[in-house]
Design a protein around this motif. Structure first.
Motif, PDB file in Angstrom:
ATOM      1  N   PRO A 150      33.600   5.916  10.130  1.00  0.00           N
ATOM      2  CA  PRO A 150      32.516   5.070   9.624  1.00  0.00           C
ATOM      3  C   PRO A 150      33.014   3.652   9.351  1.00  0.00           C
ATOM      4  N   ARG A 151      32.274   2.692   9.817  1.00  0.00           N
ATOM      5  CA  ARG A 151      32.610   1.270   9.619  1.00  0.00           C
ATOM      6  C   ARG A 151      31.401   0.557   9.047  1.00  0.00           C
ATOM      7  N   CYS A 152      31.648  -0.566   8.395  1.00  0.00           N
ATOM      8  CA  CYS A 152      30.554  -1.344   7.792  1.00  0.00           C
ATOM      9  C   CYS A 152      29.903  -2.242   8.846  1.00  0.00           C
ATOM     10  N   TYR A 153      28.588  -2.257   8.906  1.00  0.00           N
ATOM     11  CA  TYR A 153      27.872  -3.200   9.784  1.00  0.00           C
ATOM     12  C   TYR A 153      26.694  -3.801   9.027  1.00  0.00           C
ATOM     13  N   SER A 154      26.611  -5.109   9.070  1.00  0.00           N
ATOM     14  CA  SER A 154      25.542  -5.810   8.365  1.00  0.00           C
ATOM     15  C   SER A 154      24.203  -5.566   9.050  1.00  0.00           C
ATOM     16  N   ILE A 155      23.171  -5.471   8.265  1.00  0.00           N
ATOM     17  CA  ILE A 155      21.828  -5.284   8.821  1.00  0.00           C
ATOM     18  C   ILE A 155      21.317  -6.671   9.239  1.00  0.00           C
ATOM     19  N   LEU A 167      21.567  -3.550  14.063  1.00  0.00           N
ATOM     20  CA  LEU A 167      22.979  -3.895  13.844  1.00  0.00           C
ATOM     21  C   LEU A 167      23.495  -4.653  15.054  1.00  0.00           C
ATOM     22  N   GLN A 168      24.403  -5.589  14.823  1.00  0.00           N
ATOM     23  CA  GLN A 168      24.997  -6.354  15.926  1.00  0.00           C
ATOM     24  C   GLN A 168      26.510  -6.163  15.848  1.00  0.00           C
ATOM     25  N   VAL A 169      27.035  -5.454  16.826  1.00  0.00           N
ATOM     26  CA  VAL A 169      28.420  -4.996  16.739  1.00  0.00           C
ATOM     27  C   VAL A 169      29.287  -5.719  17.773  1.00  0.00           C
ATOM     28  N   THR A 170      30.333  -6.379  17.273  1.00  0.00           N
ATOM     29  CA  THR A 170      31.278  -7.072  18.155  1.00  0.00           C
ATOM     30  C   THR A 170      32.321  -6.083  18.663  1.00  0.00           C
ATOM     31  N   ARG A 171      32.590  -6.138  19.963  1.00  0.00           N
ATOM     32  CA  ARG A 171      33.638  -5.259  20.520  1.00  0.00           C
ATOM     33  C   ARG A 171      35.003  -5.760  20.048  1.00  0.00           C
ATOM     34  N   ASP A 174      40.698  -2.276  21.283  1.00  0.00           N
ATOM     35  CA  ASP A 174      41.235  -1.034  20.702  1.00  0.00           C
ATOM     36  C   ASP A 174      40.502  -0.588  19.440  1.00  0.00           C
ATOM     37  N   GLY A 175      39.383  -1.152  19.171  1.00  0.00           N
ATOM     38  CA  GLY A 175      38.632  -0.783  17.967  1.00  0.00           C
ATOM     39  C   GLY A 175      37.894   0.529  18.205  1.00  0.00           C
ATOM     40  N   ARG A 176      38.129   1.501  17.306  1.00  0.00           N
ATOM     41  CA  ARG A 176      37.581   2.833  17.563  1.00  0.00           C
ATOM     42  C   ARG A 176      36.047   2.855  17.483  1.00  0.00           C
ATOM     43  N   THR A 177      35.510   2.345  16.390  1.00  0.00           N
ATOM     44  CA  THR A 177      34.064   2.488  16.207  1.00  0.00           C
ATOM     45  C   THR A 177      33.286   1.456  17.029  1.00  0.00           C
ATOM     46  N   SER A 178      33.809   0.239  17.104  1.00  0.00           N
ATOM     47  CA  SER A 178      33.063  -0.772  17.865  1.00  0.00           C
ATOM     48  C   SER A 178      33.031  -0.398  19.361  1.00  0.00           C
ATOM     49  N   GLN A 179      34.125   0.169  19.857  1.00  0.00           N
ATOM     50  CA  GLN A 179      34.140   0.594  21.276  1.00  0.00           C
ATOM     51  C   GLN A 179      33.166   1.765  21.491  1.00  0.00           C
ATOM     52  N   PHE A 334      35.929  -7.565   6.756  1.00  0.00           N
ATOM     53  CA  PHE A 334      37.287  -7.022   6.664  1.00  0.00           C
ATOM     54  C   PHE A 334      37.399  -5.755   7.486  1.00  0.00           C
ATOM     55  N   GLU A 335      38.571  -5.568   8.115  1.00  0.00           N
ATOM     56  CA  GLU A 335      38.733  -4.322   8.857  1.00  0.00           C
ATOM     57  C   GLU A 335      39.010  -3.198   7.864  1.00  0.00           C
ATOM     58  N   GLN A 336      38.675  -1.979   8.271  1.00  0.00           N
ATOM     59  CA  GLN A 336      38.864  -0.836   7.393  1.00  0.00           C
ATOM     60  C   GLN A 336      39.826   0.124   8.052  1.00  0.00           C
ATOM     61  N   GLY A 337      41.033   0.196   7.491  1.00  0.00           N
ATOM     62  CA  GLY A 337      42.083   1.013   8.102  1.00  0.00           C
ATOM     63  C   GLY A 337      41.673   2.451   8.286  1.00  0.00           C
TER      64      GLY A 337
HETATM   65  C1  FAD Z   1      30.845  -5.797   4.681  1.00  0.00           C
HETATM   66  C2  FAD Z   1      31.213  -5.749   6.154  1.00  0.00           C
HETATM   67  C3  FAD Z   1      30.250  -6.012   7.097  1.00  0.00           C
HETATM   68  C4  FAD Z   1      30.566  -5.985   8.461  1.00  0.00           C
HETATM   69  N1  FAD Z   1      29.594  -6.269   9.358  1.00  0.00           N
HETATM   70  C5  FAD Z   1      29.906  -6.276  10.680  1.00  0.00           C
HETATM   71  C6  FAD Z   1      28.891  -6.606  11.653  1.00  0.00           C
HETATM   72  O1  FAD Z   1      27.723  -6.867  11.314  1.00  0.00           O
HETATM   73  N2  FAD Z   1      29.260  -6.608  12.961  1.00  0.00           N
HETATM   74  C7  FAD Z   1      30.539  -6.320  13.356  1.00  0.00           C
HETATM   75  O2  FAD Z   1      30.799  -6.343  14.568  1.00  0.00           O
HETATM   76  N3  FAD Z   1      31.500  -5.995  12.460  1.00  0.00           N
HETATM   77  C8  FAD Z   1      31.212  -5.959  11.142  1.00  0.00           C
HETATM   78  N4  FAD Z   1      32.191  -5.611  10.246  1.00  0.00           N
HETATM   79  C9  FAD Z   1      33.511  -5.183  10.751  1.00  0.00           C
HETATM   80  C10 FAD Z   1      33.464  -3.669  11.078  1.00  0.00           C
HETATM   81  O3  FAD Z   1      33.250  -2.953   9.884  1.00  0.00           O
HETATM   82  C11 FAD Z   1      34.755  -3.116  11.711  1.00  0.00           C
HETATM   83  O4  FAD Z   1      35.850  -3.513  10.943  1.00  0.00           O
HETATM   84  C12 FAD Z   1      34.955  -3.538  13.162  1.00  0.00           C
HETATM   85  O5  FAD Z   1      33.852  -3.132  13.954  1.00  0.00           O
HETATM   86  C13 FAD Z   1      36.252  -2.919  13.745  1.00  0.00           C
HETATM   87  O6  FAD Z   1      36.187  -1.531  13.614  1.00  0.00           O
HETATM   88  P1  FAD Z   1      36.827  -0.593  14.754  1.00  0.00           P
HETATM   89  O7  FAD Z   1      36.755   0.827  14.264  1.00  0.00           O
HETATM   90  O8  FAD Z   1      36.200  -0.880  16.056  1.00  0.00           O
HETATM   91  O9  FAD Z   1      38.338  -1.065  14.828  1.00  0.00           O
HETATM   92  P2  FAD Z   1      39.647  -0.321  14.159  1.00  0.00           P
HETATM   93  O10 FAD Z   1      39.832   0.986  14.873  1.00  0.00           O
HETATM   94  O11 FAD Z   1      39.453  -0.287  12.697  1.00  0.00           O
HETATM   95  O12 FAD Z   1      40.782  -1.317  14.516  1.00  0.00           O
HETATM   96  C14 FAD Z   1      41.458  -1.292  15.790  1.00  0.00           C
HETATM   97  C15 FAD Z   1      42.420  -2.449  15.906  1.00  0.00           C
HETATM   98  O13 FAD Z   1      41.707  -3.682  15.899  1.00  0.00           O
HETATM   99  C16 FAD Z   1      42.119  -4.518  14.817  1.00  0.00           C
HETATM  100  N5  FAD Z   1      40.860  -5.101  14.296  1.00  0.00           N
HETATM  101  C17 FAD Z   1      39.953  -4.499  13.491  1.00  0.00           C
HETATM  102  N6  FAD Z   1      38.915  -5.321  13.268  1.00  0.00           N
HETATM  103  C18 FAD Z   1      39.192  -6.461  13.920  1.00  0.00           C
HETATM  104  C19 FAD Z   1      38.494  -7.669  14.093  1.00  0.00           C
HETATM  105  N7  FAD Z   1      37.302  -7.890  13.490  1.00  0.00           N
HETATM  106  N8  FAD Z   1      39.062  -8.625  14.868  1.00  0.00           N
HETATM  107  C20 FAD Z   1      40.243  -8.412  15.499  1.00  0.00           C
HETATM  108  N9  FAD Z   1      40.935  -7.276  15.383  1.00  0.00           N
HETATM  109  C21 FAD Z   1      40.434  -6.316  14.615  1.00  0.00           C
HETATM  110  C22 FAD Z   1      42.806  -3.583  13.841  1.00  0.00           C
HETATM  111  O14 FAD Z   1      43.833  -4.247  13.112  1.00  0.00           O
HETATM  112  C23 FAD Z   1      43.400  -2.535  14.756  1.00  0.00           C
HETATM  113  O15 FAD Z   1      44.632  -2.991  15.286  1.00  0.00           O
HETATM  114  C24 FAD Z   1      31.888  -5.660   8.880  1.00  0.00           C
HETATM  115  C25 FAD Z   1      32.865  -5.378   7.911  1.00  0.00           C
HETATM  116  C26 FAD Z   1      32.537  -5.416   6.569  1.00  0.00           C
HETATM  117  C27 FAD Z   1      33.580  -5.117   5.536  1.00  0.00           C
END
Ligand code: FAD
Ligand code: FES
Length: 348
Positions: A150-155, A167-171, A174-179, A334-337
Motif C-alpha cells: 500500500p502506498r499513499c496517493y493524493s486524491i 488518482l494520478q500515479v507517477t511511474r 523499480d517502484g513496486r506499487t507505481s509499476q 515521501f517514499e514509504q520503505g
Molecule cells: C502523502 C503522500 C501523497 C502521495 N501522493 C502521490 C501521488 O498523488 N502520486 C504519486 O505518483 N505518488 C504519490 N506519493 C508517492 C507514493 O506514495 C509512492 O511513494 C510512489 O508511488 C513510489 O512507490 P513504489 O511502491 O512504486 O516504489 P518503491 O517500491 O517504494 O520504491 C522503489 C525504488 O524507487 C525509489 N523511489 C521511491 N519513490 C520514489 C520517487 N518518488 N522518486 C524517485 N525514486 C523513488 C525507492 O528509493 C526505491 O529505490 C505520495 C506520497 C505521500 C507520502
C-alpha cells in the motif's frame, strides 16, 4: 444583519436573506459535504447550538427524529429566522473536521488514462458507501498479494464527483506499487483502498492571496483544492498555480487550467519547463524563478506539493520571500520503505 457563528472558532459570517446555511458557508469559502442540496441525503448535517431556524421540507430518512431532538439540522435547507444562528463547524481554527478513515474500501477501476508518459490516472468507483474526504487528502492503494505494498496517493478530484476517486500515479523506476498501477492494474479490476488521510486541506479561514506550487503528480492535490474553490465560486483573492514539468510532454491539465484562467479573472496558471525550451514562457526550477515572479509573499498563503526535495526547496525560498510559516502548507510525496499506516499526527 443576521450572523451565522461557527463554533468552536467563533467566526461570524454575514447571512444574506433567502440563502441556506450551506450557501452562506460556501459564499465565505467554507466547504460542507453535500450530495443533494435538497434535504434528502443527510450529508450536510450540523448541530445547531443556538438560535432559531426554518428547516424547510426535508426527508425523514435524512434526519432522524432523535437527531432533530438533539439539535441537528440539514444545512442545505436550513434558513435562520433570528439575528444569530450558532452551529458546530470545524475545529478551533475553523478548519473542517476530518472524516474518520476507513479500511478496505473496495472499488472498481472504471477508467485508466495515460496523462503523460509517466503519469497514469486511475478513476475508482467504490462498490459500497462513497468515501467522504476533504479536497487535498490522500488514500493508500496497493495489492500486497501482487507485490504492490500500500502506498499513499493524493486524491485529484473533489467529493461528489459521481462518488469517484481520481488518482494520478507517477511511474517510479523499480517502484513496486507505481509499476503495478501502470502495468498490471486493468479497467474493471476490483481494488481495495484505505483513507482518507492527511491535513493538506485548504484553510477556509485564510483571507489572503493564494499561491500553489506543484511538480509532476504533485498537481493532483492542488487540482483537488482548486476545484473545490472554483465550485464555491472561485478564490476570493488573487490565486496562482505555478506548475513545474521537466518537458513539454510532462504537462497535463493545461486545458482545464486555461479554461479556469479565462473564466475567473483573479486566477492565473503558469508553467515552467526545467529541461525543454519554452519560447515566450517560463523555464527553470521554481525556487530559481520565484523571486522574479513573487518578490513579496508576506501576505500570501502558499500550498506546495510534489517530491520532498521540490517541496523543501520551494518552501525554503518562499520563506526568504517573506512567507509566514503558519501560512505554508506542504505535501511531500515521501517514499514509504515498508507497508505502513500513516503516522497518528497526520490524522490529527
Ligand atoms: C502523502 C503522500 C501523497 C502521495 N501522493 C502521490 C501521488 O498523488 N502520486 C504519486 O505518483 N505518488 C504519490 N506519493 C508517492 C507514493 O506514495 C509512492 O511513494 C510512489 O508511488 C513510489 O512507490 P513504489 O511502491 O512504486 O516504489 P518503491 O517500491 O517504494 O520504491 C522503489 C525504488 O524507487 C525509489 N523511489 C521511491 N519513490 C520514489 C520517487 N518518488 N522518486 C524517485 N525514486 C523513488 C525507492 O528509493 C526505491 O529505490 C505520495 C506520497 C505521500 C507520502
Ligand atoms: S445536501 Fe443532502 S441533505 Fe443536505
Amino acid at each position: 444583519m443576521t450572523k451565522i457563528i461557527l463554533q468552536p472558532s467563533g467566526k461570524a459570517l454575514d447571512y444574506q436573506s433567502g440563502d441556506s446555511v450551506l450557501t452562506t458557508l460556501e459564499r465565505h469559502g467554507y466547504a460542507l459535504p453535500n450530495n443533494c442540496r435538497a434535504g434528502a441525503c443527510g450529508e450536510c448535517k450540523c448541530k445547531v447550538l443556538k438560535g432559531e431556524f426554518d428547516q424547510g421540507l426535508i426527508m425523514n430518512m435524512a434526519l432522524a427524529q432523535e437527531e432533530r431532538d438533539e439539535g441537528y439540522g440539514l444545512m442545505c435547507m436550513a434558513k435562520p429566522t433570528g439575528d444569530v444562528l450558532e452551529i458546530e463547524f470545524g475545529t478551533a481554527d475553523a478548519l473542517p473536521k476530518l472524516f474518520p478513515p476507513r479500511e478496505n474500501v473496495y472499488c472498481v477501476v472504471v477508467h485508466k488514462t495515460v496523462r503523460t508518459p509517466r503519469i497514469m490516472e486511475v478513476r475508482l468507483r467504490p462498490l459500497g458507501e462513497p468515501l467522504r474526504f476533504w479536497p487535498g487528502q490522500y488514500v493508500t492503494l496497493g495489492a500486497p498479494n501482487e507485490g504492490a505494498p500500500p502506498r499513499c496517493y493524493s486524491i485529484a478530484n473533489i467529493p461528489n464527483d459521481g462518488a469517484e476517486i481520481v488518482l494520478q500515479v507517477t511511474r517510479v523506476e523499480d517502484g513496486r506499487t507505481s509499476q503495478w498501477v501502470h502495468d498490471v492494474l486493468q479497467e474493471g479490476d476490483t481494488v481495495s483502498l484505505s483513507g482518507p488521510y492527511g491535513t493538506f486541506i485548504g484553510d477556509p479561514s485564510a483571507d489572503t492571496p493564494v499561491l500553489c506550487l506543484a511538480a509532476g503528480s504533485g498537481l493532483a492535490p492542488i487540482t483537488s483544492l482548486a476545484s473545490a474553490a472554483f465550485l464555491r465560486g472561485g478564490f476570493r483573492h488573487p490565486a496562482t498555480i505555478l506548475f513545474s514539468a521537466q518537458r513539454k510532454e510532462d504537462l497535463y491539465e493545461i486545458g482545464l487550467y486555461n479554461y479556469l484562467k479565462v473564466k475567473f479573472r483573479n486566477f492565473d496558471f503558469k508553467y515552467t519547463l526545467t529541461q525543454d525550451a519554452n519560447p515566450g514562457g517560463l523555464t527553470g526550477r521554481i525556487p530559481e524563478i520565484l523571486p522574479d515572479l513573487f518578490p513579496d509573499l508576506s501576505n500570501y498563503s502558499v500550498y506546495i506539493a510534489g517530491s520532498p526535495d521540490f517541496v523543501e526547496a520551494c518552501a525554503e525560498k518562499a520563506i526568504t520571500l517573506g512567507l509566514q510559516e503558519d501560512r505554508l502548507h506542504k505535501e511531500g510525496f515521501f517514499e514509504q520503505g515498508e507497508p505502513q499506516a500513516p503516522s497518528p499526527d497526520r490524522l490529527r
